[in-house]
Motif scaffolding. Structure first.
Motif, mmCIF file in Angstrom:
data_model
loop_
_atom_site.group_PDB
_atom_site.id
_atom_site.type_symbol
_atom_site.label_atom_id
_atom_site.label_comp_id
_atom_site.label_asym_id
_atom_site.label_seq_id
_atom_site.Cartn_x
_atom_site.Cartn_y
_atom_site.Cartn_z
ATOM 1 N N TRP A 54 0.850 -1.186 0.000
ATOM 2 C CA TRP A 54 0.000 0.000 0.000
ATOM 3 C C TRP A 54 0.890 1.242 0.000
ATOM 4 N N ASN A 55 0.558 2.189 -0.853
ATOM 5 C CA ASN A 55 1.312 3.436 -0.980
ATOM 6 C C ASN A 55 0.453 4.617 -0.539
ATOM 7 N N PRO A 56 1.086 5.761 -0.251
ATOM 8 C CA PRO A 56 0.292 6.962 0.034
ATOM 9 C C PRO A 56 -0.684 7.266 -1.096
ATOM 10 N N ASP A 57 -1.927 7.554 -0.743
ATOM 11 C CA ASP A 57 -2.993 7.920 -1.682
ATOM 12 C C ASP A 57 -3.469 6.771 -2.561
ATOM 13 N N ASP A 58 -3.113 5.530 -2.208
ATOM 14 C CA ASP A 58 -3.759 4.379 -2.843
ATOM 15 C C ASP A 58 -5.199 4.281 -2.345
ATOM 16 N N THR A 73 -14.370 0.839 -0.213
ATOM 17 C CA THR A 73 -13.088 1.433 -0.601
ATOM 18 C C THR A 73 -12.253 1.686 0.652
ATOM 19 N N PHE A 74 -10.928 1.564 0.507
ATOM 20 C CA PHE A 74 -10.009 1.717 1.633
ATOM 21 C C PHE A 74 -8.790 2.537 1.215
ATOM 22 N N MET A 75 -8.334 3.405 2.121
ATOM 23 C CA MET A 75 -7.148 4.227 1.882
ATOM 24 C C MET A 75 -6.233 4.185 3.101
ATOM 25 N N PRO A 76 -4.925 3.943 2.912
ATOM 26 C CA PRO A 76 -4.005 3.985 4.042
ATOM 27 C C PRO A 76 -3.675 5.426 4.428
ATOM 28 N N VAL A 77 -3.390 5.620 5.713
ATOM 29 C CA VAL A 77 -2.968 6.926 6.207
ATOM 30 C C VAL A 77 -1.529 6.791 6.687
ATOM 31 N N PHE A 78 -0.625 7.520 6.053
ATOM 32 C CA PHE A 78 0.789 7.452 6.382
ATOM 33 C C PHE A 78 1.181 8.614 7.283
ATOM 34 N N SER A 79 2.018 8.329 8.270
ATOM 35 C CA SER A 79 2.725 9.357 9.026
ATOM 36 C C SER A 79 4.203 9.103 8.793
ATOM 37 N N GLY A 133 -11.071 11.769 5.636
ATOM 38 C CA GLY A 133 -10.678 10.965 6.781
ATOM 39 C C GLY A 133 -9.183 11.012 7.021
ATOM 40 N N LYS A 134 -8.418 10.906 5.964
ATOM 41 C CA LYS A 134 -6.956 10.970 6.092
ATOM 42 C C LYS A 134 -6.523 12.295 6.705
#
Length: 356
Positions: free
Chosen positions: A83-87, A106-112, A194-195
């Motif tokens: 999973w990458n940012p903004d996938d 739908t799902f999106m990862p949140v990176f810090s 959400g992100k």
């Protein structure tokens, strides 16, 4: 790390607020009346392992229903390291954790920095996803292939760029491509909201505090749920309920449940339930789980935050090949005939000890 109780309460409630902001985004930017008038959608926040942390107050049958899809995805289809940012990952497959084909998740990862700290999720009931009948509700379907486009987990956006070929595939298979595409983009917009909400919390309280709050949220809900269960007398309680027929035969269809309350936990067993039907009056395990969670939570304490911790004291046995845990290629679009019956059977069983 253990978080200050006041900070935990602020962050925990803020996460629910973020989920509600996502829901408001979908409501205001969706195209179809299914979303804007029926409010048939949900939003949620998960930790990186797919455990649900917070969700908006929308459809009861969606309770935790996105978790199984997300965990199935993470367990091997698209592992977390891919999973990458903004996938944005999209799926609707009932046999990979979904409920029925119109419910697209739908799902999106949140990176810090370089670390995924959360995952945002949305679920929309779409106006049409193809199949043999407009609206993708075919009462005469005898297999899921007749119900519409079945989407295994796949990236709808990769690093912020839309998968235009996948969107073209949607357009070619649905009767209302403008509205379906618009609703998909509304889901994408909600994930971005959400992100941003999560990153605002991280900026305010630090990444370590945020991650600590996720663990504390799970622990808090589990403790409250086990405390409520401890108030019930231990034992076995049974409920049997029927729905009229499946539209093909006139035979009544039985949902049988046995609740075993022991050691501050509840085991829900569906042994004895009727086998799956050729008609679309079947539920997948995800739908079955959601119905169980709703029935138990609504009776014991609806105020407990609905996250992974709430569900830990509840275990479910649903024999494969029954109407509560159908096997492919059974049609499932009418799964609510089963889920309502599950709720009735569980409430009937609990009425022995919680008559009010």
């Amino acid at each position: 790390m253990k978080v200050n109780p006041v900070t935990f309460e602020i962050v925990n409630n803020a996460l629910v607020g973020v989920a509600e902001q996502m829901a408001a985004t979908i409501l205001r930017s969706s195209y179809s009346t299914v979303v804007r008038e029926m409010l048939d959608y949900s939003t949620a926040i998960f930790d990186p392992s797919g455990r649900i942390i917070a969700q908006s107050c929308r459809i009861p049958i969606h309770l935790n229903s996105m978790s199984r899809s997300l965990q199935t995805t993470l367990d091997g289809i698209i592992p977390i390291n891919q999973w990458n940012p903004d996938d944005i990952v999209v799926t609707n497959d009932p046999y990979l954790g979904g409920q029925h084909l119109p419910d697209i998740q739908t799902f999106m990862p949140v990176f810090s920095g370089n670390e995924i700290i959360a995952i945002c999720g949305t679920l929309d009931h779409h106006l049409d996803v193809g199949g043999m009948r407009p609206g993708s509700y075919a009462g005469d379907a005898v297999e899921i292939f007749q119900e519409g486009l079945r989407i295994p987990p796949i990236k709808l956006f990769e690093k912020g760029h839309a998968n235009e070929r996948l969107l073209a595939l949607f357009d070619a298979n649905v009767r209302q491509p403008h509205q379906t595409g618009g609703d998909l983009r509304a889901q994408a917009a909600a994930l971005n909201i959400g992100k941003l909400g999560i990153l605002e919390l991280v900026d305010r309280y630090s990444k370590d505090v945020f991650v600590g709050c996720l663990e504390d949220a799970i622990e808090s809900s589990e403790k409250r749920m086990r405390a409520k269960i401890s108030e019930l007398p231990e034992g076995e309680y049974q409920g049997v309920y029927f729905f009229d027929d499946d539209g093909v035969t006139e035979d009544k269809i039985k949902v049988q449940v046995k609740l075993t309350i022991k050691d501050n936990s509840i085991h829900i067993d569906f042994a004895g339930t009727d086998s799956q039907r050729r008609a679309p009056t079947n539920a997948t395990i995800s739908s079955c789980e959601s119905a169980c969670y709703f029935a138990i939570l609504s009776i014991l304490d609806p105020t407990i935050p609905a996250n992974y911790g709430l569900y830990k004291p509840l275990t479910i046995s649903a024999p494969a090949g029954t109407v509560v845990n159908a096997k492919p290629p059974a049609p499932v679009v009418g799964r609510n005939s089963v889920t309502h019956t599950i709720v009735n059977a569980i409430m009937l069983a609990l009425s022995e000890i919680v008559p009010e």
